[in-house]
Scaffold this motif. Structure first.
Motif, PDB file in Angstrom:
ATOM      1  N   ALA A 267       0.620  -1.325   0.238  1.00  0.00           N
ATOM      2  CA  ALA A 267      -0.099  -0.230  -0.078  1.00  0.00           C
ATOM      3  C   ALA A 267       1.070   1.214   0.078  1.00  0.00           C
ATOM      4  O   ALA A 267       0.391   2.279  -1.159  1.00  0.00           O
ATOM      5  N   VAL A 268       2.181   1.254   0.805  1.00  0.00           N
ATOM      6  CA  VAL A 268       2.917   2.586   0.472  1.00  0.00           C
ATOM      7  C   VAL A 268       3.567   2.702  -0.136  1.00  0.00           C
ATOM      8  O   VAL A 268       3.516   3.543  -1.492  1.00  0.00           O
ATOM      9  N   VAL A 269       4.055   1.535  -1.140  1.00  0.00           N
ATOM     10  CA  VAL A 269       4.257   1.586  -2.305  1.00  0.00           C
ATOM     11  C   VAL A 269       3.555   2.540  -3.264  1.00  0.00           C
ATOM     12  O   VAL A 269       4.486   3.627  -3.978  1.00  0.00           O
ATOM     13  N   ALA A 270       2.886   1.881  -3.363  1.00  0.00           N
ATOM     14  CA  ALA A 270       1.506   2.668  -4.588  1.00  0.00           C
ATOM     15  C   ALA A 270       0.963   4.095  -3.634  1.00  0.00           C
ATOM     16  O   ALA A 270       1.163   4.384  -5.570  1.00  0.00           O
ATOM     17  N   LYS A 271       1.160   4.049  -3.164  1.00  0.00           N
ATOM     18  CA  LYS A 271       0.906   5.669  -2.671  1.00  0.00           C
ATOM     19  C   LYS A 271       1.943   6.473  -3.004  1.00  0.00           C
ATOM     20  O   LYS A 271       1.935   7.330  -3.553  1.00  0.00           O
ATOM     21  N   ALA A 272       3.341   5.789  -2.299  1.00  0.00           N
ATOM     22  CA  ALA A 272       4.254   6.864  -2.978  1.00  0.00           C
ATOM     23  C   ALA A 272       4.804   7.215  -3.893  1.00  0.00           C
ATOM     24  O   ALA A 272       4.862   8.225  -4.872  1.00  0.00           O
ATOM     25  N   ARG A 273       4.839   6.227  -6.168  1.00  0.00           N
ATOM     26  CA  ARG A 273       4.594   6.026  -7.116  1.00  0.00           C
ATOM     27  C   ARG A 273       3.771   7.055  -7.195  1.00  0.00           C
ATOM     28  O   ARG A 273       4.458   7.442  -8.253  1.00  0.00           O
ATOM     29  N   ALA A 274       2.689   7.720  -6.477  1.00  0.00           N
ATOM     30  CA  ALA A 274       1.479   8.340  -7.172  1.00  0.00           C
ATOM     31  C   ALA A 274       2.091   9.632  -6.448  1.00  0.00           C
ATOM     32  O   ALA A 274       0.958  11.003  -7.363  1.00  0.00           O
ATOM     33  N   VAL A 275       3.161  10.464  -5.551  1.00  0.00           N
ATOM     34  CA  VAL A 275       3.395  11.879  -5.140  1.00  0.00           C
ATOM     35  C   VAL A 275       3.753  12.220  -6.532  1.00  0.00           C
ATOM     36  O   VAL A 275       5.059  11.711  -6.867  1.00  0.00           O
ATOM     37  N   GLU A 276       3.769  13.243  -7.070  1.00  0.00           N
ATOM     38  CA  GLU A 276       4.482  13.999  -8.106  1.00  0.00           C
ATOM     39  C   GLU A 276       4.962  15.064  -7.829  1.00  0.00           C
ATOM     40  O   GLU A 276       4.714  15.998  -6.710  1.00  0.00           O
ATOM     41  N   VAL A 277       6.508  15.014  -7.613  1.00  0.00           N
ATOM     42  CA  VAL A 277       7.551  15.518  -7.652  1.00  0.00           C
ATOM     43  C   VAL A 277       6.892  17.273  -8.510  1.00  0.00           C
ATOM     44  O   VAL A 277       6.930  16.683  -9.270  1.00  0.00           O
TER      45      VAL A 277
ATOM     46  N   ALA B 237      15.584  -0.042  -1.999  1.00  0.00           N
ATOM     47  CA  ALA B 237      14.312   1.120  -2.466  1.00  0.00           C
ATOM     48  C   ALA B 237      13.685   0.409  -3.236  1.00  0.00           C
ATOM     49  O   ALA B 237      13.890   0.404  -4.654  1.00  0.00           O
ATOM     50  N   LEU B 238      12.159   0.428  -2.752  1.00  0.00           N
ATOM     51  CA  LEU B 238      11.257  -0.655  -3.179  1.00  0.00           C
ATOM     52  C   LEU B 238      10.478   1.270  -3.603  1.00  0.00           C
ATOM     53  O   LEU B 238       9.837   0.656  -5.577  1.00  0.00           O
ATOM     54  N   VAL B 239      10.820   1.920  -4.716  1.00  0.00           N
ATOM     55  CA  VAL B 239      10.302   3.710  -4.694  1.00  0.00           C
ATOM     56  C   VAL B 239      11.707   4.200  -4.289  1.00  0.00           C
ATOM     57  O   VAL B 239      12.403   4.654  -3.382  1.00  0.00           O
ATOM     58  N   GLY B 240      12.234   4.727  -5.794  1.00  0.00           N
ATOM     59  CA  GLY B 240      13.177   6.282  -5.776  1.00  0.00           C
ATOM     60  C   GLY B 240      14.831   5.653  -5.839  1.00  0.00           C
ATOM     61  O   GLY B 240      14.830   4.597  -6.127  1.00  0.00           O
ATOM     62  N   GLY B 241      15.148   6.238  -4.497  1.00  0.00           N
ATOM     63  CA  GLY B 241      16.349   5.770  -4.792  1.00  0.00           C
ATOM     64  C   GLY B 241      17.140   6.696  -5.390  1.00  0.00           C
ATOM     65  O   GLY B 241      18.377   7.023  -5.474  1.00  0.00           O
ATOM     66  N   GLU B 242      16.850   7.413  -6.750  1.00  0.00           N
ATOM     67  CA  GLU B 242      17.356   8.206  -6.900  1.00  0.00           C
ATOM     68  C   GLU B 242      17.170   9.798  -7.752  1.00  0.00           C
ATOM     69  O   GLU B 242      16.121   9.921  -7.053  1.00  0.00           O
ATOM     70  N   GLY B 243      17.744  10.883  -8.048  1.00  0.00           N
ATOM     71  CA  GLY B 243      16.847  12.186  -8.594  1.00  0.00           C
ATOM     72  C   GLY B 243      18.095  13.269  -9.044  1.00  0.00           C
ATOM     73  O   GLY B 243      19.264  12.083  -8.851  1.00  0.00           O
ATOM     74  N   SER B 244      17.383  14.144  -9.405  1.00  0.00           N
ATOM     75  CA  SER B 244      19.079  15.160  -9.822  1.00  0.00           C
ATOM     76  C   SER B 244      18.235  16.434  -9.132  1.00  0.00           C
ATOM     77  O   SER B 244      16.906  17.178  -9.363  1.00  0.00           O
ATOM     78  N   GLY B 245      19.891  17.530  -9.146  1.00  0.00           N
ATOM     79  CA  GLY B 245      19.080  19.034  -8.789  1.00  0.00           C
ATOM     80  C   GLY B 245      18.568  18.706  -7.508  1.00  0.00           C
ATOM     81  O   GLY B 245      18.494  17.950  -6.065  1.00  0.00           O
ATOM     82  N   ARG B 246      17.823  19.341  -7.212  1.00  0.00           N
ATOM     83  CA  ARG B 246      17.129  19.870  -6.054  1.00  0.00           C
ATOM     84  C   ARG B 246      15.873  19.706  -5.294  1.00  0.00           C
ATOM     85  O   ARG B 246      15.318  19.543  -4.788  1.00  0.00           O
ATOM     86  N   PHE B 247      15.216  18.556  -6.052  1.00  0.00           N
ATOM     87  CA  PHE B 247      14.030  17.314  -6.133  1.00  0.00           C
ATOM     88  C   PHE B 247      14.499  16.094  -5.715  1.00  0.00           C
ATOM     89  O   PHE B 247      15.653  15.937  -7.162  1.00  0.00           O
ATOM     90  N   VAL B 248      13.681  15.516  -4.412  1.00  0.00           N
ATOM     91  CA  VAL B 248      14.464  14.774  -4.021  1.00  0.00           C
ATOM     92  C   VAL B 248      12.911  13.887  -4.329  1.00  0.00           C
ATOM     93  O   VAL B 248      12.463  13.970  -4.055  1.00  0.00           O
ATOM     94  N   GLU B 249      12.417  12.457  -5.507  1.00  0.00           N
ATOM     95  CA  GLU B 249      12.067  11.420  -5.388  1.00  0.00           C
ATOM     96  C   GLU B 249      11.846  10.522  -3.996  1.00  0.00           C
ATOM     97  O   GLU B 249      12.518  10.827  -3.280  1.00  0.00           O
ATOM     98  N   PRO B 250      10.160  10.584  -3.807  1.00  0.00           N
ATOM     99  CA  PRO B 250       9.858   9.707  -2.652  1.00  0.00           C
ATOM    100  C   PRO B 250      10.550   8.520  -2.807  1.00  0.00           C
ATOM    101  O   PRO B 250      10.634   8.206  -3.770  1.00  0.00           O
ATOM    102  N   THR B 251      11.288   7.937  -1.275  1.00  0.00           N
ATOM    103  CA  THR B 251      11.611   7.139  -1.723  1.00  0.00           C
ATOM    104  C   THR B 251      11.032   5.869  -0.347  1.00  0.00           C
ATOM    105  O   THR B 251      11.300   6.617   0.713  1.00  0.00           O
ATOM    106  N   VAL B 252      11.420   4.990  -0.277  1.00  0.00           N
ATOM    107  CA  VAL B 252      10.355   3.662   0.559  1.00  0.00           C
ATOM    108  C   VAL B 252      11.990   3.044   0.564  1.00  0.00           C
ATOM    109  O   VAL B 252      11.987   2.257  -0.764  1.00  0.00           O
ATOM    110  N   LEU B 253      12.692   2.410   1.498  1.00  0.00           N
ATOM    111  CA  LEU B 253      13.662   1.202   1.926  1.00  0.00           C
ATOM    112  C   LEU B 253      13.254   0.413   2.829  1.00  0.00           C
ATOM    113  O   LEU B 253      12.741   1.093   3.736  1.00  0.00           O
ATOM    114  N   VAL B 254      13.641  -0.807   2.407  1.00  0.00           N
ATOM    115  CA  VAL B 254      13.599  -1.882   3.391  1.00  0.00           C
ATOM    116  C   VAL B 254      14.810  -2.679   3.417  1.00  0.00           C
ATOM    117  O   VAL B 254      15.405  -2.204   2.727  1.00  0.00           O
TER     118      VAL B 254
END
Length: 480
Positions: A284-294, A324-341
């Motif tokens: 459920a967390v993975v699905a919701k985190a992926r839907a967040v718009e940076v 990292a099930l979601v995220g773990g990458e990014g560039s510049g000042r924007f960091v994408e949502p990241t879910v770690l297990v």
């Protein structure tokens, strides 16, 4: 000397502000000292009237203020409006309740001093120095500013160098309803300006920021025995019991950890989930985190240096076996949502404050294990528990200043509740009756109503009196 504030999303110059010197800070405090007497003489009703006028101005001009917040922090307009709305509600509560909380109240004198009338009341300290943060540049400092003003003090405010325009807007709007005296003033600059405020002779410093800066504030204030209130961040945990509402818990975890790009002192950074519901919760967390718009739902990282800290925590977690099930990458000042297990408990992402849009999720065999891991931190600010049957009992076992059960960060939105932490999260409280009393000094007064038959405070006291008092104390306290 001046400095520029920049929009972190575009690097556009938002405004130019003065770097105030120690002499200029001292002058501001001297002006505040004179204004404090005038403000105190207005009395609780007069101050409440002015604060209510300010509340109306904040409400009517909230869109204007939100634009300033958005420009200096990069956060979405909706997030800026949310913190302004909460600040308005807290200002209203402080204005409405200061007289009741701080008024003179009777205390029992006890039997030995039965001839005395005893009272205590809370009087203004005088001038309060407020050093504010950049992540919530309205809501967080207003928890000190509005309550200090309601308690009868003048305020000198040093906002973060990243959000000086927000501080200027707040001071100017207050001056529009209190034009007579400089009751609420602004000083801007960097660490040296904050240090000058600490040394300026204010009666108390209220600081929000990192533990490292909080320690510097305390050390500087110790030079003059200036008392301090410290709110210094956290590493808050969310506990998910086997009987929790999983959909609600997942939604709370994602919003609590990722809203404002994770730049929230009471944001969720660690999640401990009962093994029976772990897989369902993670999905459920993975699905919701992926839907967040940076960019539209979360903004950039406001402080440039924080980007490297966030990415360093993620890299350390991955290098130590985390995934990292979601995220773990990014560039510049924007960091994408990241879910770690599968992140070890001794990793940076679990031990240190990340202050970014990341969540670590850990499986536990029981809530006893969850409590033990949640409390294994030097921080102790807030916490969250999701459980249908055990929520309150689990909340009481968390070593933190605040806990929300079956919701997230709700304690911050309730003006009557104290806000603050323990350990490296700081000490002292803003908000609520406790927050009003932080900015006042208790004064105890006794008044003799009649001459006591046994007078203790005299050299003329006889042995007979001493014997009678000893017998009286034995009768009162000598038996279980």
């Amino acid at each position: 000397m001046t400095f520029e504030s920049l929009n972190p999303a575009t690097d556009e110059v938002v405004g130019t502000h003065q770097v105030h010197s120690a002499a200029e800070v001292d002058a501001a405090v001297a002006r505040a000292r004179a204004a404090a007497g005038w403000w105190a003489e207005l009395g609780p009703a007069g101050r409440a009237d002015r604060l209510n006028q300010w509340k109306v101005a904040l409400t009517r001009r909230s869109a204007e203020l939100a634009a300033v917040v958005q420009a200096e922090t990069g956060k979405p307009r909706a997030d800026a409006m949310l913190e302004i709305i909460l600040a308005i509600d807290h200002t209203a509560w402080a204005a409405r309740n200061a007289a009741r909380v701080l008024r003179r109240k009777r205390r029992s004198p006890g039997l030995l001093m039965a001839n005395q009338a005893a009272t205590v009341e809370y009087l203004p300290l005088g001038v309060i120095g407020v050093v504010g943060p950049w992540n919530y540049p309205v809501f967080t400092p207003m928890g000190s500013i509005a309550y200090a003003l309601a308690a009868g003090n003048a305020v000198v405010f040093k906002p973060s160098e990243y959000t000086p325009g927000v501080g200027q807007w707040l001071v100017d709007s207050f001056a529009s309803v209190v034009p007579e005296q400089p009751v609420f003033q602004l000083v801007t600059g960097f660490g040296e300006t904050g240090a000058a405020l600490c040394r300026s002779g204010v009666d108390k410093i209220a600081f929000t920021g990192s533990p490292g800066t909080g320690k510097k504030i305390m050390a500087t204030c110790a030079e003059t025995l200036t008392p301090v209130l410290i709110e210094a961040g956290g590493k808050d945990a969310l506990l998910v019991d086997a009987d929790a509402d999983i959909a609600a818990a997942a939604d709370a975890a994602v919003w609590g950890g990722i809203s404002n790009a994770g730049q929230t002192c009471v944001g969720v950074e660690r999640v401990y989930v009962h093994t029976r519901v772990y897989d369902e919760f993670v999905a459920a967390v993975v699905a919701k985190a992926r839907a967040v718009e940076v960019g539209s739902q979360i903004g950039p990282i406001t402080m440039p240096a924080q980007v490297d800290i966030i990415r360093g925590h993620i890299a350390d977690a991955l290098a130590r076996g985390g995934r990292a099930l979601v995220g773990g990458e990014g560039s510049g000042r924007f960091v994408e949502p990241t879910v770690l297990v599968d992140v070890p408990e001794d990793s940076l992402a679990v031990r240190e404050e990340t202050f970014g849009p990341t969540l670590t999720i850990t499986k536990v065999e029981s809530m006893d294990e969850a409590i033990a891991k949640a409390n294994d931190t030097r921080y102790g600010l807030g916490g969250t528990v999701f459980s249908r049957s055990n929520g309150t009992a689990l909340a009481r076992r968390l070593r933190s200043g605040m806990v929300s059960v079956n919701s997230v960060i709700s304690f911050a939105g309730i003006p009557s509740l104290p806000f603050g932490g323990v350990g490296d999260s700081g000490f002292g409280r803003i908000h609520g009756p406790e927050g009003l009393r932080e900015f006042a000094r208790p004064q105890a007064v006794t008044r003799q109503r009649f001459r006591a038959p046994l007078v203790l405070t005299t050299f003329a006291r006889s042995k007979k009196v001493d014997d009678r008092v000893a017998k009286l104390v034995s009768l009162l306290h000598g038996r279980r």
